[in-house]
Write an enzyme that holds these catalytic residues in place. Structure first.
Site, PDB file in Angstrom:
ATOM      1  N   ARG A  38      58.307  34.313  38.853  1.00 55.12           N
ATOM      2  CA  ARG A  38      56.971  34.160  38.256  1.00 55.12           C
ATOM      3  C   ARG A  38      55.946  33.684  39.285  1.00 55.12           C
ATOM      4  O   ARG A  38      54.753  33.957  39.155  1.00 55.12           O
ATOM      5  CB  ARG A  38      57.025  33.210  37.050  1.00 55.12           C
ATOM      6  CG  ARG A  38      55.687  33.129  36.334  1.00 55.12           C
ATOM      7  CD  ARG A  38      55.753  32.580  34.931  1.00 55.12           C
ATOM      8  NE  ARG A  38      54.435  32.573  34.335  1.00 55.12           N
ATOM      9  CZ  ARG A  38      54.161  32.279  33.093  1.00 55.12           C
ATOM     10  NH1 ARG A  38      55.151  31.973  32.269  1.00 55.12           N
ATOM     11  NH2 ARG A  38      52.930  32.293  32.632  1.00 55.12           N
TER      12      ARG A  38
ATOM     13  N   ARG B 289      52.369  17.414  17.509  1.00 64.65           N
ATOM     14  CA  ARG B 289      53.484  17.647  18.458  1.00 64.65           C
ATOM     15  C   ARG B 289      53.838  19.132  18.605  1.00 64.65           C
ATOM     16  O   ARG B 289      54.936  19.488  19.005  1.00 64.65           O
ATOM     17  CB  ARG B 289      54.729  16.855  18.073  1.00 64.65           C
ATOM     18  CG  ARG B 289      54.500  15.361  18.048  1.00 64.65           C
ATOM     19  CD  ARG B 289      55.783  14.584  18.159  1.00 64.65           C
ATOM     20  NE  ARG B 289      55.505  13.171  18.219  1.00 64.65           N
ATOM     21  CZ  ARG B 289      55.472  12.372  17.159  1.00 64.65           C
ATOM     22  NH1 ARG B 289      55.738  12.858  15.964  1.00 64.65           N
ATOM     23  NH2 ARG B 289      55.186  11.105  17.285  1.00 64.65           N
TER      24      ARG B 289
END
Ligand code: NAD
Ligand code: GLY
Length: 364
Positions: free
Chosen positions: A242, A122
């Site tokens: 971005r 994870r």
């Protein structure tokens, strides 16, 4: 000739060290990030031959146990099945949540290793050790990780920031010339979107950059990292500014997809994509014909393609519609205004995008 740039992301801020002969910094960076466990080093067949032993020696000297996973070199490795294989190597090597990943290679290795680090247990930390220009000026900074799907490039992935980036410019000396030229497309891109001075530099210094003169390369590599770091710090998950970094990429990714990732290197497709985006700007009236000529001439000076006479225009348009940058059927394009200034447009019709693509079919 050494510089450290910080990507400012609060608790997840990280350094980018740029200089020559810096591979010894890898264990130090891991230690400073609080890593005490085993290290999974991911690289590819070409880079393994050149730099894997040295990297492992530095890690072993610092008492880091390591396992290595060597991917076949090339874009074809960017597929989901590789993530499962890497996780298998990590599980066999008993990596756990105290472990970290070192991505040693170009953008392909960085994107896959970052995604593997994001998924394994994870999510475990990783550091980027980029060995191509594309990776040093772009992919190693900013935390975008992904693999490709047959229906679209970089469509399976996530954001996972590294805890540091080691840019050893010395490794560029072994980079094949075609890869060096392709990397220059991403530097030219940074100049066009945010820094006219960087563009001018690339125009002027083409000969020394192409000769892989590390002194000439230091400024554009470091300046690109500064530009990218500032953009990522302001807009980590691409909700705003971005997106400007995608200049040339909506067209470029489509060209990569329709050519099955086999005709062009990523940077070459970006060069073609920038020329198409410039033509789009000219058609919209945001960019002048002189702008288009100068951008094209600069790409040509770096031996980058500016024409693709076999471009399947219709197929490329279809590919663009499936691009993850297209939302609810609306195509998003970054169009140039002048060197250092671009804008995002969502009002581009398929017809206009098609015309911009058609301009790549022949020399203008
Ligand atoms: P790459 O990783 O395939 O490397 C190019 C070639 O150079 C490979 O054959 C590699 O083995 C070899 N190589 C690498 N370093 C070397 C060295 N120092 N000496 C000799 N050979 C070396 O390609 P790339 O151009 O680095 O990266 C392209 C990939 O990066 C694409 O998949 C693209 O989508 C991705 N990318 C990601 C981002 C991002 O933000 N995550 C940004 C730009 C590009
Ligand atoms: N390469 C574009 C980005 O990182 O956003």
């Amino acid at each position: 000739m050494a510089q450290t740039i910080t990507v400012s992301l609060g608790e997840r801020s990280y350094p980018i060290h740029i200089g020559e002969n810096l591979l010894h910094l890898i264990p130090e960076m891991l230690q400073k990030s609080g890593i005490r466990g085993s290290i999974g080093v991911i690289t590819d067949t070409h880079v393994a031959e050149l730099y894997l032993q040295q990297t492992i020696s530095f890690l072993k000297e610092a008492a880091f146990p390591c396992v290595t996973h060597i991917l076949p070199a090339g874009e074809e490795s960017k597929q989901l099945s590789r993530i499962e294989e890497i996780c298998g190597t990590f599980l066999e090597g008993r990596l756990d949540r105290a472990s970290a990943v070192v991505a040693l290679g170009g953008g392909v290795v960085g994107d896959i290793a970052g995604f593997a680090a994001a998924c394994f247990m994870r999510g475990i930390p990783f550091i980027q050790v980029p060995t191509t220009i594309v990776a040093q000026v772009d992919s190693s900074v900013g935390g975008k990780t992904a693999v490709n799907h047959a229906l679209g490039k970089n469509t399976i992935g996530c954001f996972h920031q590294p805890c540091g980036v080691v840019i050893d410019m010395t490794v560029l000396k072994t980079l094949p010339p075609r890869e060096l030229r392709a990397g220059c497309a991403e530097i030219i891109k940074h100049g066009v979107i945010l820094d006219a001075g960087l563009f001018n530099y690339m125009e002027k210094e083409a000969a020394s950059v192409l000769a892989c003169d590390l002194k000439a390369l230091f400024y554009p590599v470091a300046r690109s990292c500064e530009i990218k770091s500032a953009v990522v710090a302001e807009d980590e998950k691409e909700h705003g500014i971005r997106a400007l970094l995608n200049f040339g990429h909506t067209f470029g990714h489509a060209l990569e997809t329709v050519s099955n990732y086999s005709t062009f290197l990523h940077g070459e497709a970006v060069a073609l994509g920038m020329c198409a985006a410039a033509e789009l700007g000219r058609l919209l009236g945001t960019a002048s014909p002189e702008f288009c000529c100068r951008l094209r001439a600069c790409c040509q000076a770096y031996g980058l393609p500016v024409v693709w006479s076999e471009l399947p225009v219709r197929e490329a348009l279809q590919a663009m519609k499936k691009d993850k940058k297209a939302r609810a059927g609306t195509l998003k394009f970054i169009v140039p205004c002048d060197f250092g200034t671009v804008e995002q447009r969502t009002d581009i019709t398929e017809e206009l995008a098609g015309k911009a693509l058609e301009s790549l079919l022949r020399e203008s």
